[in-house]
Design a protein around this motif. Structure first.
Motif: not given
Length: 159
Positions: A23-25, A53-64
């Motif tokens: 997400g950061a990349v 999509p990067g912001a969505a991946l960052i949120v998903a990573g934080a939840v995981l």
């Protein structure tokens, strides 16, 4: 004594870190693409394909990561509870009912902590070794302002 559950949580943590990194990349690529374009209509493809999509991946990573750490903590509590339940009583000859019925403290002297709401036996672990513990005032016990300690159960001496 690590449980199998602890081993299954690690992939969740790795997936969380990977999602955060991806997400950061994507956000950096999107920012770089947007910064190179002067007109808004040329910036939208970068926004849609990278930044969102990067912001969505960052949120998903934080939840995981939050879920994985919570699962690790729960597994450790489970493991500690298992160790606590499996612990043998100190006196191997005494049955489980006898060990639980024996009071923790047996002293006849009663103490209280000024400002406290309980009175204790002198060898109760809650007041043993405390310099501020003073002998119990029988007027406070008789008036009901002080209750018996649930740990050392000093109620027998006051009756």
């Amino acid at each position: 004594m690590r449980t199998a559950r602890l081993r299954t949580v690690h992939p969740v943590l790795w997936a969380g870190w990977a999602a955060l990194a991806a997400g950061a990349v994507l956000c950096v690529i999107g920012w770089y693409g947007i910064s190179g374009e002067r007109y808004a209509e040329r910036q939208l493809p970068y926004l849609a394909s990278c930044t969102v999509p990067g912001a969505a991946l960052i949120v998903a990573g934080a939840v995981l990561l939050a879920h994985g750490r919570g699962a690790i903590a729960a597994a450790r509590v489970e493991e500690l509870y298992g160790l606590l339940v499996a612990a043998e009583p100190a006196d191997a000859e005494a049955g489980p009912g006898q060990a639980a019925a024996a009071p923790l403290a047996v002293s006849g002297d009663l103490l209280m902590v000024p400002g406290g709401t309980l009175f204790h036996r002198a060898d109760c672990p809650l007041v043993a070794g405390k310099a501020e513990a003073v002998p119990v005032d029988t007027k406070l016990v008789a008036s009901g302002e002080l209750g018996p300690c649930p740990i050392c159960e000093p109620a027998e001496e006051t009756d």
